[in-house]
Scaffold this motif. Structure first.
Motif, PDB file in Angstrom:
ATOM      1  N   LEU A 198      33.056  34.126  31.566  1.00 18.81           N
ATOM      2  CA  LEU A 198      32.281  33.092  32.233  1.00 18.81           C
ATOM      3  C   LEU A 198      31.287  33.638  33.262  1.00 18.81           C
ATOM      4  O   LEU A 198      30.796  32.871  34.086  1.00 18.81           O
ATOM      5  CB  LEU A 198      33.253  32.148  32.974  1.00 18.81           C
ATOM      6  N   ASP A 199      31.010  34.933  33.256  1.00 19.57           N
ATOM      7  CA  ASP A 199      30.084  35.485  34.256  1.00 19.57           C
ATOM      8  C   ASP A 199      28.775  34.714  34.240  1.00 19.57           C
ATOM      9  O   ASP A 199      28.352  34.233  33.199  1.00 19.57           O
ATOM     10  CB  ASP A 199      29.669  36.937  34.015  1.00 19.57           C
ATOM     11  N   GLU A 200      28.124  34.697  35.397  1.00 22.30           N
ATOM     12  CA  GLU A 200      26.832  34.011  35.480  1.00 22.30           C
ATOM     13  C   GLU A 200      25.731  35.036  35.269  1.00 22.30           C
ATOM     14  O   GLU A 200      25.567  35.965  36.056  1.00 22.30           O
ATOM     15  CB  GLU A 200      26.730  33.286  36.804  1.00 22.30           C
ATOM     16  N   HIS A 220      38.225  38.313  41.362  1.00 24.82           N
ATOM     17  CA  HIS A 220      37.540  39.581  41.082  1.00 24.82           C
ATOM     18  C   HIS A 220      38.036  40.225  39.787  1.00 24.82           C
ATOM     19  O   HIS A 220      37.317  41.014  39.176  1.00 24.82           O
ATOM     20  CB  HIS A 220      37.770  40.595  42.213  1.00 24.82           C
ATOM     21  N   HIS A 221      39.268  39.947  39.408  1.00 23.77           N
ATOM     22  CA  HIS A 221      39.847  40.627  38.250  1.00 23.77           C
ATOM     23  C   HIS A 221      39.958  39.720  37.026  1.00 23.77           C
ATOM     24  O   HIS A 221      40.638  40.066  36.070  1.00 23.77           O
ATOM     25  CB  HIS A 221      41.188  41.252  38.635  1.00 23.77           C
ATOM     26  N   GLY A 222      39.286  38.551  37.066  1.00 26.51           N
ATOM     27  CA  GLY A 222      39.126  37.775  35.843  1.00 26.51           C
ATOM     28  C   GLY A 222      39.891  36.471  35.734  1.00 26.51           C
ATOM     29  O   GLY A 222      40.057  35.977  34.618  1.00 26.51           O
ATOM     30  N   CYS A 246      37.530  42.274  28.849  1.00 22.94           N
ATOM     31  CA  CYS A 246      36.633  41.208  29.333  1.00 22.94           C
ATOM     32  C   CYS A 246      37.338  40.248  30.297  1.00 22.94           C
ATOM     33  O   CYS A 246      38.424  39.738  29.999  1.00 22.94           O
ATOM     34  CB  CYS A 246      36.121  40.437  28.114  1.00 22.94           C
ATOM     35  N   LYS A 247      36.673  39.995  31.437  1.00 26.83           N
ATOM     36  CA  LYS A 247      37.248  39.115  32.469  1.00 26.83           C
ATOM     37  C   LYS A 247      36.767  37.670  32.282  1.00 26.83           C
ATOM     38  O   LYS A 247      35.804  37.415  31.588  1.00 26.83           O
ATOM     39  CB  LYS A 247      36.841  39.625  33.848  1.00 26.83           C
ATOM     40  N   TRP A 248      37.443  36.740  32.926  1.00 25.85           N
ATOM     41  CA  TRP A 248      37.115  35.295  32.893  1.00 25.85           C
ATOM     42  C   TRP A 248      36.950  34.816  31.453  1.00 25.85           C
ATOM     43  O   TRP A 248      36.025  34.074  31.110  1.00 25.85           O
ATOM     44  CB  TRP A 248      35.830  35.014  33.710  1.00 25.85           C
ATOM     45  N   ALA A 291      42.170  34.267  33.043  1.00 22.05           N
ATOM     46  CA  ALA A 291      42.681  35.112  31.954  1.00 22.05           C
ATOM     47  C   ALA A 291      41.623  36.149  31.578  1.00 22.05           C
ATOM     48  O   ALA A 291      40.418  35.875  31.639  1.00 22.05           O
ATOM     49  CB  ALA A 291      43.011  34.259  30.730  1.00 22.05           C
ATOM     50  N   ARG A 292      42.085  37.338  31.218  1.00 19.58           N
ATOM     51  CA  ARG A 292      41.183  38.395  30.783  1.00 19.58           C
ATOM     52  C   ARG A 292      41.798  39.107  29.587  1.00 19.58           C
ATOM     53  O   ARG A 292      43.021  39.068  29.405  1.00 19.58           O
ATOM     54  CB  ARG A 292      40.954  39.409  31.906  1.00 19.58           C
ATOM     55  N   ALA A 293      40.955  39.765  28.817  1.00 18.43           N
ATOM     56  CA  ALA A 293      41.486  40.672  27.807  1.00 18.43           C
ATOM     57  C   ALA A 293      42.015  41.908  28.524  1.00 18.43           C
ATOM     58  O   ALA A 293      41.497  42.300  29.561  1.00 18.43           O
ATOM     59  CB  ALA A 293      40.384  41.063  26.835  1.00 18.43           C
ATOM     60  N   PHE A 334      42.473  47.523  44.213  1.00 22.59           N
ATOM     61  CA  PHE A 334      42.145  47.790  42.802  1.00 22.59           C
ATOM     62  C   PHE A 334      40.625  47.697  42.645  1.00 22.59           C
ATOM     63  O   PHE A 334      40.007  46.712  43.051  1.00 22.59           O
ATOM     64  CB  PHE A 334      42.840  46.747  41.920  1.00 22.59           C
ATOM     65  N   PHE A 335      39.998  48.715  42.067  1.00 21.15           N
ATOM     66  CA  PHE A 335      38.531  48.735  41.965  1.00 21.15           C
ATOM     67  C   PHE A 335      38.024  47.494  41.228  1.00 21.15           C
ATOM     68  O   PHE A 335      38.755  46.882  40.439  1.00 21.15           O
ATOM     69  CB  PHE A 335      38.053  50.029  41.275  1.00 21.15           C
ATOM     70  N   VAL A 336      36.772  47.157  41.488  1.00 21.35           N
ATOM     71  CA  VAL A 336      36.140  45.989  40.845  1.00 21.35           C
ATOM     72  C   VAL A 336      34.821  46.429  40.230  1.00 21.35           C
ATOM     73  O   VAL A 336      34.013  47.093  40.879  1.00 21.35           O
ATOM     74  CB  VAL A 336      35.858  44.865  41.876  1.00 21.35           C
TER      75      VAL A 336
HETATM   76  N1  MTE Z   1      34.223  41.325  31.999  1.00 21.50           N
HETATM   77  C1  MTE Z   1      33.185  40.523  32.270  1.00 21.50           C
HETATM   78  N2  MTE Z   1      33.231  39.254  31.830  1.00 21.50           N
HETATM   79  N3  MTE Z   1      32.120  40.945  32.983  1.00 21.50           N
HETATM   80  C2  MTE Z   1      32.035  42.244  33.444  1.00 21.50           C
HETATM   81  O1  MTE Z   1      31.056  42.610  34.092  1.00 21.50           O
HETATM   82  N4  MTE Z   1      33.125  44.427  33.543  1.00 21.50           N
HETATM   83  C3  MTE Z   1      33.914  45.311  32.708  1.00 21.50           C
HETATM   84  C4  MTE Z   1      35.330  44.751  32.500  1.00 21.50           C
HETATM   85  N5  MTE Z   1      35.282  43.364  32.149  1.00 21.50           N
HETATM   86  C5  MTE Z   1      33.111  43.111  33.158  1.00 21.50           C
HETATM   87  C6  MTE Z   1      34.214  42.594  32.436  1.00 21.50           C
HETATM   88  C7  MTE Z   1      34.022  46.654  33.226  1.00 21.50           C
HETATM   89  S1  MTE Z   1      32.663  47.645  32.981  1.00 21.50           S
HETATM   90  C8  MTE Z   1      35.170  47.137  33.796  1.00 21.50           C
HETATM   91  S2  MTE Z   1      35.303  48.764  34.208  1.00 21.50           S
HETATM   92  C9  MTE Z   1      36.330  46.281  34.034  1.00 21.50           C
HETATM   93  O2  MTE Z   1      36.051  44.912  33.697  1.00 21.50           O
HETATM   94  C10 MTE Z   1      36.745  46.325  35.478  1.00 21.50           C
HETATM   95  O3  MTE Z   1      37.815  45.467  35.717  1.00 21.50           O
HETATM   96  P1  MTE Z   1      38.225  45.127  37.205  1.00 21.50           P
HETATM   97  O4  MTE Z   1      36.993  44.621  37.910  1.00 21.50           O
HETATM   98  O5  MTE Z   1      39.328  44.144  37.108  1.00 21.50           O
HETATM   99  O6  MTE Z   1      38.680  46.430  37.822  1.00 21.50           O
END
Ligand code: MTE
Length: 388
Positions: A174-176, A212-214, A230-232, A217-219, A71-73
Motif C-alpha cells: 500500500l505504499d504511496e 514501519h515494518h509493514g 513486500c510490506k503493507w 501484513a507483509r511477505a 530494526f532497520f527500515v
Molecule cells: N515493501 C514495500 N511495499 N515497499 C518498500 O519500499 N522495501 C523493501 C522491503 N519491502 C519495501 C518493501 C526493502 S528494499 C527492504 S530491504 C525491506 O522491505 C526492509 O524491511 P524493513 O523496513 O521491515 O526492515
C-alpha cells in the motif's frame, strides 16, 4: 551513543499503524529544527528523510533478536498514511482456480508459523564500495534479525488453487507512490512462494508488525534480499512469468560476470538477486576505538541467507593469521549467529578483521565484488583500533 529520542517518542509505531499520527512529512520537517527522532524507532542512523530509511548502529548487533525499535527500515516510497485494520483486505488472484479476498480477522484464523530471519537490504554496505555508486549510502547496519510469525504463504496459495501455469508470485503493497515513480511491485518464483518457511507475516518478535515494518501484513521470504519481503501487503497475484517492472529490472539485478570496478554492465548480462551472501560484521570494538591492554572481546554477527554459518575467523594482525571465534548458542536456519573472540591485547595500533564461512563452502572475500548498484557487499569486515 547519542540519543535521538524527543517529542515524538510517545507516538509509538502501533499508534501510527492505525493512521492516528501526523504524516511523515510533518515529522521530517519538524525534525530538521532539532534532534532527529522517528516515531517507533530509537537511536537509529537516518539515511534518508525523503522516505524513511533508518540504519541500525552496529552496537545493536549484540542480541540475537533485534528489538523492533532498533530494526532497520528501508522504504522506496512514502509509507501509507492510512492503514485501517478493519477495512484492510488481501486479494489473491491471477493464475488460480479460486481467487478470493481475506480480511485481517480471516487471515488470523489460518495456522501460524514462526521463522527467525535475518533481513538484509541488498544495498547494505553500499557506501564501502570503491568507486562509490549511487543509491542510499548504507553503512553496515541495513540488516537485523527478528522472529516473524503469520500464516504460510503456501496455505494462502493452496486455498486459491494455483493453476499449472502459475510460475511466479507477485506482491503489491500500500505504499504511496510519489509522482511518476513506478510502484514497488516484485515477484518471487513459485518454488520459493510454496516453501514452508515463506510467510504472510503479521507479527515480529511476538507483537503485531509496526507501521514501519509493514502493518498489518507483509511477505517474509526468508534468506533472500529484503526487497523480496513486500510490506503493507494487499495483493498477491500468481503469474505465468516473472513480473516485469522497475524493481525487478533494472532494479535488484547482479552482473553474471562481475567486471572491473567502475565497469558498465549491460542489462542482458545480469540476473535477479535472490538469496543473501555469506557475511560477518564486527559490532565491538568499534572502528576508531581506543582500548586498554588486556582481555578484549571482539564480537559481532554472521549470516548467510539460505545457508548456515559454519565458521567465523578473526585476525588481529591485518589478515596475516586467523583464529576461530566462538559461535553463539542461539541459531536458526535463516538467522544470523552471534560470535565472539577473546583477545589478549597489547599496546599498539591494530586492524582487526572478521570473515565467515558457510555450509555452501562460501567464504567472505578480502575485497568486495564491485557492481554498478553496489549490491551484496560482503568483504571481510574490519575495524581499526588503538590499544593504549
Ligand atoms: N515493501 C514495500 N511495499 N515497499 C518498500 O519500499 N522495501 C523493501 C522491503 N519491502 C519495501 C518493501 C526493502 S528494499 C527492504 S530491504 C525491506 O522491505 C526492509 O524491511 P524493513 O523496513 O521491515 O526492515
Amino acid at each position: 551513543m547519542n540519543s535521538r529520542r524527543n517529542f515524538l517518542k510517545q507516538l509509538s509505531g502501533a499508534a501510527l499503524a492505525v493512521g492516528a499520527a501526523p504524516s511523515l512529512w510533518s515529522w521530517a520537517s519538524a525534525a530538521q529544527n532539532g534532534p532527529i527522532d522517528v516515531p517507533g524507532e530509537d537511536d537509529m542512523i537516518v539515511r534518508s528523510f525523503r522516505f524513511v530509511d533508518l540504519e541500525t548502529p552496529v552496537e545493536y548487533f549484540n542480541t540475537w533478536l533485534t528489538p523492533v525499535p532498533h530494526f532497520f527500515v528501508r522504504n522506496h516510497m512514502h509509507e501509507p498514511s492510512e492503514l485501517d485494520p478493519d477495512t484492510w483486505q488481501l486479494t489473491v488472484g491471477g493464475e488460480v482456480e479460486k481467487p478470493f479476498t481475506l480480511n485481517l480477522s480471516e487471515l488470523s484464523k489460518l495456522e501460524v508459523h514462526s521463522v527467525v530471519n535475518t533481513l538484509e537490504c541488498a544495498g547494505n554496505g553500499r557506501s564501502l564500495h570503491r568507486p562509490q555508486v549511487p543509491g542510499i549510502q548504507w553503512g553496515k547496519g541495513a540488516v537485523s534479525t527478528a522472529r516473524f510469525s503469520g500464516p504460510r504463504l503456501r496455505d494462502v496459495l493452496q486455498r486459491a488453487a494455483v493453476k499449472p501455469a502459475g510460475k511466479h508470485v507477485m506482491f503489491r503493497g500500500l505504499d504511496e507512490v510519489p509522482g511518476k515513480v513506478p510502484p514497488f511491485i516484485r515477484s518471487i518464483p513459485i518454488e520459493k512462494a510454496l516453501d514452508a518457511d515463506t510467510l504472510v507475516a503479521t507479527h515480529m518478535n511476538g507483537t503485531p508488525l509496526t507501521k514501519h515494518h509493514g502493518f498489518p501484513a507483509r511477505a517474509l521470504v526468508p534468506g533472500w534480499i529484503g526487497a523480496a519481503s513486500c510490506k503493507w501487503l494487499t495483493d498477491i497475484k500468481v503469474l505465468d512469468s516473472e513480473f516485469v517492472g522497475n524493481f525487478m529490472s533494472p532494479g535488484y539485478r547482479f552482473p553474471n560476470q562481475p567486471g572491473k570496478p567502475g565497469e558498465v554492465v549491460k542489462p542482458e548480462d545480469t540476473h535477479p538477486l535472490t538469496a543473501l551472501s555469506v557475511k560477518s560484521v564486527i559490532s565491538g570494538p568499534l572502528d576508531g576505538a581506543t582500548l586498554r591492554s588486556g582481555k578484549v572481546s571482539v564480537h559481532g554477527a554472521a549470516w548467510a541467507g539460505e545457508a548456515d554459518i559454519v565458521k567465523v575467523e578473526i585476525s588481529t594482525d591485518g589478515g596475516t593469521s586467523w583464529k576461530a571465534a566462538a559461535l553463539g548458542h542461539e541459531q536458526s536456519h535463516y538467522a544470523w549467529r552471534l560470535w565472539s573472540y577473546d583477545w589478549k591485547a597489547r599496546s599498539g595500533d591494530y586492524t582487526i578483521l572478521s570473515r565467515a564461512t558457510d555450509s555452501q563452502g562460501r567464504t567472505q572475500p578480502s575485497t568486495p565484488v564491485w557492481n554498478p548498484s553496489g549490491y551484496l557487499y560482503n568483504a571481510a569486515d574490519q575495524v581499526k583500533i588503538h590499544v593504549a
